[in-house]
Design a protein around this motif. Structure first.
Motif, short mmCIF file in Angstrom:
data_model
loop_
_atom_site.label_atom_id
_atom_site.label_comp_id
_atom_site.label_asym_id
_atom_site.label_seq_id
_atom_site.Cartn_x
_atom_site.Cartn_y
_atom_site.Cartn_z
N ARG A 1 -130.28 6.06 -48.79
CA ARG A 1 -129.39 7.14 -49.54
C ARG A 1 -130.04 8.53 -49.17
NH1 ARG A 1 -129.55 5.07 -54.28
NH2 ARG A 1 -131.32 5.90 -54.82
N GLU B 1 -127.93 11.05 -46.75
CA GLU B 1 -126.48 11.44 -47.16
C GLU B 1 -126.52 13.05 -47.06
OE1 GLU B 1 -124.37 10.05 -50.36
OE2 GLU B 1 -125.11 8.05 -49.92
N PRO B 2 -125.62 13.68 -46.85
CA PRO B 2 -125.55 15.27 -46.57
C PRO B 2 -126.45 15.80 -47.69
CG PRO B 2 -123.55 14.39 -46.09
CD PRO B 2 -124.36 13.19 -46.53
N ILE B 3 -125.76 15.51 -48.94
CA ILE B 3 -126.52 16.18 -50.21
C ILE B 3 -128.07 16.54 -50.07
CG2 ILE B 3 -126.20 14.24 -51.63
CD1 ILE B 3 -126.24 17.91 -52.63
N LEU C 1 -129.33 18.26 -47.10
CA LEU C 1 -129.25 19.80 -47.47
C LEU C 1 -130.35 20.27 -48.54
CD1 LEU C 1 -127.08 22.24 -47.10
CD2 LEU C 1 -126.33 21.61 -49.33
N THR C 2 -130.81 19.48 -49.61
CA THR C 2 -131.52 19.85 -50.30
C THR C 2 -132.85 19.90 -50.05
OG1 THR C 2 -130.08 18.73 -52.11
CG2 THR C 2 -132.39 19.46 -52.92
N GLN D 1 -133.07 23.05 -47.94
CA GLN D 1 -132.94 24.18 -48.47
C GLN D 1 -134.29 24.36 -49.43
OE1 GLN D 1 -129.83 24.41 -51.65
NE2 GLN D 1 -129.32 26.41 -50.90
N GLY E 1 -126.58 27.36 -60.11
CA GLY E 1 -126.19 26.01 -59.39
C GLY E 1 -125.83 25.94 -58.16
N LYS E 2 -125.97 27.10 -57.51
CA LYS E 2 -125.59 27.24 -55.92
C LYS E 2 -126.98 26.86 -55.04
CE LYS E 2 -122.48 30.82 -57.40
NZ LYS E 2 -122.25 32.07 -57.42
N GLN F 1 -130.17 24.39 -54.72
CA GLN F 1 -130.92 22.87 -55.37
C GLN F 1 -132.02 22.75 -54.75
OE1 GLN F 1 -128.28 19.27 -55.65
NE2 GLN F 1 -129.12 19.35 -57.73
N SER G 1 -136.87 18.88 -56.82
CA SER G 1 -137.19 18.60 -58.37
C SER G 1 -135.76 18.64 -59.27
CB SER G 1 -138.28 19.46 -58.72
OG SER G 1 -137.55 21.19 -58.58
N ARG H 1 -132.87 17.70 -57.94
CA ARG H 1 -132.23 16.38 -57.65
C ARG H 1 -132.93 15.13 -58.35
NH1 ARG H 1 -127.73 16.26 -55.87
NH2 ARG H 1 -127.55 14.12 -56.47
N MET I 1 -140.93 17.74 -58.97
CA MET I 1 -142.16 17.02 -59.49
C MET I 1 -142.59 17.46 -60.92
SD MET I 1 -143.20 15.24 -57.08
CE MET I 1 -144.89 14.69 -56.76
N ARG J 1 -121.79 22.87 -64.70
CA ARG J 1 -122.54 22.33 -63.35
C ARG J 1 -122.31 20.75 -63.37
NH1 ARG J 1 -128.48 25.05 -62.32
NH2 ARG J 1 -127.24 26.80 -62.82
N LEU K 1 -122.78 18.98 -53.47
CA LEU K 1 -122.85 19.46 -52.16
C LEU K 1 -121.80 20.67 -52.06
CD1 LEU K 1 -123.98 18.94 -49.23
CD2 LEU K 1 -121.77 17.57 -48.92
N ILE L 1 -120.76 22.76 -54.48
CA ILE L 1 -121.09 23.86 -55.32
C ILE L 1 -122.54 24.84 -54.58
CG2 ILE L 1 -120.47 23.21 -57.71
CD1 ILE L 1 -123.32 23.00 -58.37
N GLN L 2 -122.98 23.99 -53.52
CA GLN L 2 -124.06 24.61 -52.80
C GLN L 2 -123.76 25.29 -51.62
OE1 GLN L 2 -128.12 22.94 -52.45
NE2 GLN L 2 -127.08 21.09 -53.69
#
Lengths: 293, 343
Positions: free
Chosen positions: A66, A69-71, A74-75, A78, A242-243, A245, A248, A250, B1, B161, B339, B341-342
């Protein structure tokens, strides 16, 4: 005869005394060792174990697939990007700050240390909210910029990456400056005098003598900042709007969404492995572990 | 964490409390809610009257959602008997086997519409997501969802959110009939959100944050829980909100699997659902009743009833949230939303 005998006896006694002392030392370290094992090694092993099971207790790698996946990708990107930006910014601000605390006038250096400690002792939540108030649309920062005519309309200083980085740099600065300060403090000023005596200009003396000697402190500070920043939760959640992420956040979202701890554990495992890998690369490439040479 | 640490602390805390639960006298149940102003109101409206009616002692605790209930149930010895959760959490908890079936021979569903209860849960109070705005933000500030989602109407905005409720509002603004909302047209909702995304200053994460955004005028208009903006308005802030096309969601009560005092827990749920308790709550905090018989008790002043979204006069103006659709689709939509909103 008797002399040789007593010598052997002495050696034996010395040896057994040494053994006793070694056992004693090991014994006194044992509680701490057990504590680390119980509160650190075991939970991490358990975390890893959990990440291999789904909600029905079946062995699975779904918790890991899993993450492609892109999210999630990306997280992760980032999270590392923010940590690198924060670490570099902390180095750029922290190094001159620590240098000033060593070389500056005594009373100013004490004041600088005092300010640093007050900031360190203030609650992270309070500092984060303070930045929110300072940076917001009708906040002090925008008021100032507009009254000085630098900008006509308020700038978006918060609820984005900019605000998150500002807040995190502020919180992480002491962790950069304190190890640096300790390292710089231990550099004997006589080295610089020696360099000067051999004709080095002040900047050359700094570059060739002071800077290399302060590198272990810099490495310790940068590592500390980088690793702690990877796990940030409150500051990006509040200042990122919110923009932004980070991992932690996630993890929190996955803990509440999925029926198994494994779904979130896998994120923790990957973060841990990626962090260790990054540190390994940094250590190898920067050659910062060679202080003992 | 940090987050994991929090969960683990919760687990450890839960485990340590198990021991306490065992020494509690018979005739006692533990209610866990969201804390804050809501639980203060619930204490007066539900819990104190139930103590008197049932002759028992009610212990209280706070929790922060499904993860906390999961930790207790997985520990094998939950301490809580009745827990109040958000609607989608109730549905998910039932799906994941974390709750006991409710005993509807003890709990009366008279006056409760069929979409407000399930096998293991029953809605306890409603709350609405409404459009609110600052009156001093200028004449052009959006005052209905259509304007709010119109990129030509320039304003600084904020939205929740979370994909749930947010996607619904986007679809309503785009002209989808409230009755035909589910199954959600997810693609269409994202298209509508995309239009105003550059003007969304902040995606708020908690009720407190949303109120703060409006109070500090960080935003001109936003989606917000009615109770939060109502509080600002009562405190004299120059803000207002509308119940038109408000999205009505609800909190609901469940009995965690293996709860120590299951039978008393059912009786407590029955007390919570009584028209009298339901009517009293809304006089303390703007969380309107689920049981429509509450409107016949005479406790709710007529002027107030006229404004409440679950009142017979308003029920057609509002939109009802469907937790069952979300239970089936949340994991996927959540990832897409996060995804979205980022970027």
């Amino acid at each position: 005869m008797s002399g040789a005998g007593s010598g052997a006896l002495n050696a034996r006694e010395l040896h057994s005394a040494q053994q006793r002392e070694r056992w004693y030392l090991m014994g006194s370290g044992l509680p701490a060792l057990l504590l680390v094992l119980l509160t650190f090694v075991l939970p991490i092993g358990w975390l890893f174990w959990l990440s291999l099971f789904d909600a029905n207790g079946q062995l699975t790698i779904a918790n890991y697939t899993r993450l492609l996946e892109p999210i999630y990708v990306l997280t992760f990107v980032q999270t590392f990007k923010i940590s690198i930006i924060v670490t570099i910014t902390c180095v750029l601000i922290g190094y001159p700050y620590a240098y000033f605390m060593i070389k500056g006038p005594r009373w100013l250096a004490n004041l600088a240390m005092g300010l640093l400690l007050v900031s360190l002792w203030t609650s992270l939540l309070v500092r984060t909210y303070a930045w929110l108030i300072i940076l917001q649309r009708r906040g002090i920062a925008n008021d100032l910029l507009m009254s000085l005519g630098i900008t006509d309309a308020p700038l978006a200083l918060v609820h984005n990456l900019t605000g998150t980085v500002i807040g995190m740099v502020h919180i992480m600065l002491p962790f950069m400056i304190l190890p640096l300060f300790a390292a710089m403090k231990s550099i004997d000023p006589i080295y610089n005098q020696a360099a000067a005596a051999f004709g080095a200009s002040p900047s050359r003396a700094f570059r060739d003598v002071f800077l290399p000697l302060s590198l272990p402190g810099l490495a310790a500070g940068a590592t500390l900042v980088f690793v702690i920043t990877l796990g940030f939760y409150v500051t990006p959640a509040l200042l990122g709007g919110g923009k932004v992420q980070m991992i932690s956040m996630r993890i929190e979202s996955d803990v509440s969404m999925y029926a198994n701890w494994g779904a979130a554990s896998s994120l923790g495992v990957v973060l841990l492995v990626a962090t260790l890998f990054m540190l390994f690369i940094v250590k190898k490439s920067a050659g910062l572990g060679r202080r003992g040479e | 964490m940090r987050s994991i640490n929090k969960q683990m602390t919760g687990l450890a805390f839960a485990l340590s409390l198990c021991a306490v639960a065992q020494v509690q006298a018979a005739g006692s149940v533990t209610f866990a809610g969201w804390g804050g102003a809501l639980q203060d109101a619930e204490r007066k409206a539900y819990l104190k009257p139930a103590e008197a009616a049932l002759g028992i002692k009610i212990q209280e605790d706070n929790m922060d959602g499904l993860a906390a209930v999961r930790a207790q149930v997985m520990s094998g010895k939950p301490k809580w008997d009745v827990v109040e959760l958000a609607s989608n959490d109730c549905v998910m908890a039932q799906e994941q086997g974390l709750t006991e079936p409710l005993d509807y021979s003890v709990i009366s569903t008279e006056g409760v519409a069929a979409n407000f209860y399930g096998k293991n849960w029953i809605a306890s109070n409603a709350y609405s997501t409404v459009l609110a705005w600052a009156n001093d933000a200028g004449a052009n500030t959006p005052k209905d969802w259509k304007a709010f989602f119109d990129p030509q109407v320039k304003a600084s905005r904020s939205l929740y959110r979370q994909p749930y409720t947010t996607l619904e509002l986007a679809l309503i603004a785009d002209g989808v009939s409230p009755k035909a909302l589910y199954p959600l047209d997810v693609d269409r909702a994202f298209k509508v959100l995309e239009r105003i995304k550059p003007q969304v200053v902040n995606w708020w994460r908690s009720g407190t944050d949303s109120a703060q955004l409006l109070r500090s005028r960080e935003v001109d208009a936003l989606s917000i829980w009615a109770s939060r903006v109502d509080e600002l308005k009562k405190n004299g802030d120059d803000v207002d909100y509308t119940y038109d096309h408000a999205l009505v969601d609800y909190d609901c009560v469940v009995v965690p699997k293996g709860a120590p005092n299951k039978e008393l827990a059912m009786k407590l749920v029955a007390e919570i659902m009584k028209p009298h308790s339901q009517a009293t709550l809304v006089t303390l905090i703007p969380n309107p009743p689920i049981n429509t018989k509450a409107y016949d008790t005479g406790i709710i002043p007529a002027a107030m009833a006229a404004t409440l979204p679950t009142a017979p006069a308003n029920i057609d103006k509002v939109v009802f949230f469907d937790p069952v659709w979300w239970q089936a689709n949340q994991a996927e939509v959540q990832r897409r939303f996060d995804l979205f909103i980022q970027n």
